[in-house]
Design an enzyme around this catalytic site. Structure first.
Site, PDB file in Angstrom:
ATOM      1  N   CYS A  65     -18.040  21.590 -49.870  1.00  0.00           N
ATOM      2  CA  CYS A  65     -17.433  20.284 -49.582  1.00  0.00           C
ATOM      3  C   CYS A  65     -16.848  19.694 -50.861  1.00  0.00           C
ATOM      4  CB  CYS A  65     -18.482  19.346 -48.990  1.00  0.00           C
ATOM      5  SG  CYS A  65     -17.775  17.793 -48.356  1.00  0.00           S
ATOM      6  N   CYS A  92     -21.516  13.029 -50.744  1.00  0.00           N
ATOM      7  CA  CYS A  92     -22.309  12.011 -50.044  1.00  0.00           C
ATOM      8  C   CYS A  92     -23.787  12.198 -50.402  1.00  0.00           C
ATOM      9  CB  CYS A  92     -22.108  12.129 -48.545  1.00  0.00           C
ATOM     10  SG  CYS A  92     -20.369  11.983 -48.047  1.00  0.00           S
ATOM     11  N   CYS A 144     -26.202  13.738 -47.688  1.00  0.00           N
ATOM     12  CA  CYS A 144     -25.770  14.929 -46.957  1.00  0.00           C
ATOM     13  C   CYS A 144     -26.959  15.806 -46.583  1.00  0.00           C
ATOM     14  CB  CYS A 144     -24.787  15.733 -47.801  1.00  0.00           C
ATOM     15  SG  CYS A 144     -24.205  17.244 -46.987  1.00  0.00           S
TER      16      CYS A 144
END
Length: 354
Positions: free
Chosen positions: A76, A80, A83
């Site tokens: 990714c 975040c 996650c």
């Protein structure tokens, strides 16, 4: 995400202090919950405790994989903090092997496939994903093909090439405040996550793809009122998740994230839901509803069992077939139905005004 990236406004400093307390409490709660689940629940193992062999009755009566979430990549471009499916490997199956697995799933009763990650548009600039989407709709004739993405890598030319084969595109957005998105890690550099969100919403309408929003409610957005923005964007569904801890992913020594500071209580989650009770497309998912009610395939096409608060993989469907692998999924079909997992998921049946 480093602390140096935080803009030190008074509100955020207060949130950070609160999250530190959450971190301590969540860590204790996670350990206690895991111990309780491991010692008190009824055994559902498909393996005989007598001879250690697979119980063929359970294999023959295995769950039908009606709706499957295939996380074909873990990589990714966002970071975040909460996650729960992190970049622990960079592996992606060859295209033809992925197609073979999807065909096996269709033959076992799959009606809906959802592609996720990681960020699914990152690998091969979305071409790998597009080919799988086209294969599932055109060749397998699945009623529903969907994607969950952060939206940052999507180009209009992808819609032009593959939009006809996609039923639903869900974009993850946790806040309508850019500063909060930066704080969470829902960003790449200083690029605007919200600008992408609105642009993709327009593309979905233009290319006739149902638009959905996913939000993870956590320490940094739990007090936000998103009613006006969600109403304006008018998604077909707004999935609202309570931040969930998964050992080895976003909690514990081997995790790539430390999500404890993002965790909120059931009461705070309910208060957020109450604040948005007027939003008709809202679909809430607490930790209880979310944990075991998804059929999750990892990058090797192994089902992931989350019942012990971590992700325990089955053998790959490519090696043992769907019926045997799914016996080790830990899937709670009753909770899947209770949380509204089965809905009108084909854009042909949604009667949308494009």
């Amino acid at each position: 995400m480093q602390l140096s990236s935080i803009v030190a406004s008074p509100k955020q400093l207060l949130q950070l202090c609160i999250s530190t307390l959450h971190c301590l409490l969540a860590s204790v709660f996670s350990k206690v919950s895991s111990w309780t689940a491991g010692t008190c629940k009824e055994s559902t193992s498909p393996v005989s405790p007598v001879d250690g062999k697979l119980d063929q009755n359970k294999v023959q009566n295995a769950t039908t994989p009606t709706s499957v979430n295939y996380h074909f990549t873990r990589k990714c471009n966002y970071k975040c903090g909460f996650c729960f499916h992190t970049a622990k490997t960079s592996f992606v199956l060859p295209l033809e092997e992925a197609k073979r697995g999807l065909k096996l799933l269709k033959e076992s009763g799959m009606e809906k496939i959802n592609f996720s990650g990681g960020e699914p548009f990152l690998h091969d600039k979305g071409e790998f994903l597009g080919k799988l989407v086209q294969f599932c709709k055109q060749d397998l004739q699945l009623p529903s093909v969907s994607i969950v993405s952060n939206g940052s890598m999507i180009k209009e030319k992808w819609f032009q090439k593959y939009g006809d084969y996609l039923d639903i595109l869900a974009i993850s957005c946790d806040s309508f405040d850019e500063e909060t998105n930066q704080l969470i890690g829902r960003a790449q550099g200083r690029k605007s996550h919200l600008d992408n969100l609105y642009k993709i919403r327009n593309w979905c309408q233009q290319y006739k793809v149902a638009f959905k929003i996913n939000s993870v409610i956590n320490t940094f957005n739990v007090d936000e009122d998103m009613t006006e923005s969600i109403t304006q964007l008018s998604p077909v569904r707004w999935k609202v998740f309570q931040c969930l801890l998964i050992d080895g992913e976003n909690a514990g020594e081997k995790a790539l994230r430390e999500a404890e500071r993002f965790v909120i209580s059931d009461q705070l989650f309910q208060e957020f839901l109450d604040r948005h009770s007027s939003v008709s497309c809202l679909v809430p998912e607490s930790n209880e509803k979310m944990r075991n009610s998804y059929l999750i395939l990892d990058e090797y096409m192994r089902f992931l069992d989350c019942r012990e608060g971590r992700k325990d993989p089955s053998k790959s469907v490519l090696d043992v077939g769907v019926k045997e692998a799914i016996c080790f999924s830990g899937f709670d079909e009753k909770m899947f139905l209770k949380r509204g997992g089965k809905y009108v998921w084909s854009k042909a049946d949604m009667k949308l005004e494009w």
